[in-house]
Design a protein around this motif. Structure first.
Motif, PDB file in Angstrom:
ATOM      1  N   PRO A 182      86.987  56.079  46.636  1.00 35.21           N
ATOM      2  CA  PRO A 182      85.902  55.517  46.472  1.00 35.21           C
ATOM      3  C   PRO A 182      85.801  54.145  45.723  1.00 35.21           C
TER       4      PRO A 182
ATOM      5  N   THR B  90      90.386  51.737  42.567  1.00 34.62           N
ATOM      6  CA  THR B  90      89.150  51.242  42.843  1.00 34.62           C
ATOM      7  C   THR B  90      87.721  52.016  42.453  1.00 34.62           C
ATOM      8  N   THR B  91      88.106  53.245  41.739  1.00 36.42           N
ATOM      9  CA  THR B  91      87.279  54.220  41.319  1.00 36.42           C
ATOM     10  C   THR B  91      86.577  53.402  40.143  1.00 36.42           C
ATOM     11  N   HIS B  92      87.124  52.415  39.418  1.00 34.78           N
ATOM     12  CA  HIS B  92      86.376  51.638  38.562  1.00 34.78           C
ATOM     13  C   HIS B  92      85.055  50.737  38.914  1.00 34.78           C
ATOM     14  N   ASN B  93      85.336  50.639  40.109  1.00 36.46           N
ATOM     15  CA  ASN B  93      84.210  49.687  40.879  1.00 36.46           C
ATOM     16  C   ASN B  93      83.131  50.501  41.232  1.00 36.46           C
TER      17      ASN B  93
ATOM     18  N   SER C  41      93.410  46.212  41.313  1.00 33.22           N
ATOM     19  CA  SER C  41      92.937  47.420  41.863  1.00 33.22           C
ATOM     20  C   SER C  41      93.511  47.761  43.352  1.00 33.22           C
ATOM     21  N   PHE C  42      93.674  49.066  43.257  1.00 32.42           N
ATOM     22  CA  PHE C  42      94.142  49.692  44.702  1.00 32.42           C
ATOM     23  C   PHE C  42      93.347  50.474  45.204  1.00 32.42           C
TER      24      PHE C  42
END
Lengths: 96, 299
Positions: B14, A23-26, B57-58
Motif C-alpha cells: 500500500p 512505498t509503505t512509508h508513503n 521506493s518500490f
C-alpha cells in the motif's frame, strides 16, 4: 532502525539504481476526504472489500478471528469497499 | 471462519501513488497474486511507471524493470533469454503495459516477441486512453469518448471509429493463449493468469481497468462500471486457446449500453443516434463471438 546509506564518492555507488524502501512509508492516508468505518456487528467476513481494495489497504487480522481492518495510514478513501459491500456495513464519514 | 476466493499473499505494497479507485492498481495486485513471488515484471512508460513514487521506493515485492515506451516486448524477450542462459526455468516474465504502450507504440516489439514464441506473459491493462500524461486519445479509446485530444466542444469532435481489437490481432499471431480479463471479476482474473503458468509460449491478456480520473466518474463506481462493461457485452470475457474460443461469462441479464455510458462523464455529450450505433456494434460483436465459439467448438 536501518542506518541511512550515505555514499562518499562515485565509487560507492552501485552499478544500477537500487530501490531500498517500500512505498509503505508513503502515508497516502492524508489524501482522504471521506473515512470508511466498518460496522463489525453487521460484517459477515465475506472479504469482498478486501478483494476490491485498489490500495491493498484493507488487511485481514489473523489474530482477531480473521476480521478485516482498514489501514488508515494508506486508505485514500475511494469508497469502492463501501459501494461493493453486500450488507452495506461500511459507511463513509467526512474527515474532520 | 471466512475464506478468501483469491490467494491471500500480498505482493503489492500500500502507499503507491495511484489515483483514488485505480483499476490499473487492482490489475497489478491480482496478477501478482496469481503468479506469486517468482516473477519479473517489465513496465514501460504508463501509469505503473510512476506509481512507485520517487527514487528509492518500490511498490512491488518482485523485481521490476522500467523500460522505454516502445520496448516492452523486446525487454521481456531479453529477460527470458538471460534466464534461459542461466538455466532458470521457474520464473514468470511479465510485460505489464498500458493500452497506449501496447496498441499504438509497443505493438511492433510485442508482435516480434510473440512471433519468436518467447515464453512470456503480456498483460495490457486497458484504461482506454493515455491516462498518465493527461487523457490523450489512444487506439484503444472507444467510439464517442471525450479525451483532451478529442475535445467535444460545440463541433461534436469526439473519438470517431471503433476501438482497436487487440485480442484478435494476437489471435492472428496464432499464439497459445489469449484471454480478456476484468478487474470486477477477480476469481476469473486469477484463474486465467494462473492457467498461463502451465502453457509454454506467449500469453496475452487484455485487462479491463477503469480510470475514474480519465473516465470522469466517481471513484466508488469503478468496480460497478467494470461489471457493467461485461454485462452490456461491450467487453465480453473469453479466452482463446490454440484458436479455440470459449466465452467464460455469458451475462444472464443483458443491460443496454446506454446504462453503462450514462455513468461516465466522458460519454455525457453523446446524442441518441450515436448511442444506438454503439449498441448495434456491441450486439454485432457479441453475435460474432458466439458464432466463433460455435464454429471452433470441436477444434
Amino acid at each position: 532502525m536501518k542506518k541511512r546509506w550515505d555514499p562518499k564518492s562515485y565509487k560507492d555507488l552501485p552499478y544500477t539504481p537500487i530501490m531500498d524502501r517500500p512505498t509503505t512509508h508513503n502515508k497516502t492516508g492524508v489524501w482522504r476526504t471521506f473515512r470508511p468505518i466498518i460496522d463489525y456487528e453487521k460484517c459477515t467476513k465475506c472479504y469482498i472489500c478486501w478483494k476490491f481494495c485498489p490500495d491493498a489497504a484493507i488487511i485481514i487480522v489473523e489474530e482477531e478471528d480473521r476480521k478485516v481492518e482498514i489501514d488508515y495510514d494508506h486508505c485514500k478513501g475511494c469508497a469502492v469497499c463501501a459501494e461493493e459491500c453486500p450488507v452495506k456495513c461500511i459507511k463513509m464519514e467526512r474527515e474532520r | 471462519m471466512g475464506k478468501t476466493t483469491i490467494p491471500e499473499e500480498e505482493l503489492m505494497h500500500p502507499g503507491h501513488i495511484a489515483c483514488l479507485g485505480c483499476g490499473g492498481g487492482l490489475a497489478m495486485r491480482y496478477m501478482l497474486k496469481a503468479l506469486g513471488r517468482r516473477t519479473i515484471v517489465s513496465v514501460p512508460a504508463c501509469c505503473w511507471a510512476i506509481m512507485h513514487g520517487k527514487h528509492p521506493s518500490f511498490a512491488l515485492d518482485v523485481p521490476l524493470v522500467n523500460t522505454a515506451f516502445e520496448v516492452t516486448g523486446a525487454s521481456i524477450s531479453g529477460i527470458r533469454a538471460a534466464l534461459d542462459a542461466k538455466g532458470i526455468k521457474d520464473v514468470n516474465v511479465v510485460g505489464f503495459a498500458g493500452d497506449g504502450g501496447t496498441v499504438d507504440i509497443g505493438i511492433q516489439a510485442l508482435s516480434g516477441a510473440v512471433e519468436r514464441n518467447t515464453d512470456i506473459f503480456y498483460v495490457m491493462y486497458d484504461n482506454e486512453a493515455y491516462m498518465n500524461t493527461g487523457i490523450q486519445r489512444s487506439g484503444a479509446t472507444p467510439e464517442g469518448a471525450w479525451t483532451t485530444t478529442t475535445p467535444v466542444g460545440t463541433t461534436g469532435d469526439w473519438k470517431k471509429g471503433p476501438k482497436k481489437n487487440m485480442v484478435e490481432i494476437m489471435v492472428a499471431h496464432d499464439i497459445p493463449y489469449t484471454a480478456t480479463v476484468n478487474v470486477a471479476f477477480p476469481e476469473d482474473f486469477v484463474k486465467k493468469i494462473a492457467k498461463g503458468k502451465d502453457i509454454v509460449g506467449p500469453k496475452f491478456y487484455h485487462a479491463f481497468a477503469p480510470c475514474p480520473t480519465g473516465w470522469r466518474h466517481p471513484p466508488e463506481h469503478m468496480v460497478k462500471i467494470a461489471k457493467m462493461a461485461v454485462d452490456s457485452n461491450l467487453f465480453p470475457l473469453f479466452e482463446v486457446e490454440k484458436g479455440k474460443y470459449r466465452i467464460t461469462r455469458k451475462p444472464k441479464k443483458k443491460i443496454p449500453v446506454k446504462d453503462y455510458l450514462r455513468l461516465q462523464g466522458r460519454f455525457r455529450h453523446l446524442p441518441e443516434d450515436v448511442i444506438e450505433k454503439i449498441q448495434r456494434g456491441a450486439d454485432r460483436n457479441w453475435e460474432l463471438l458466439l458464432r466463433k465459439e460455435e464454429f471452433t467448438a470441436d477444434f
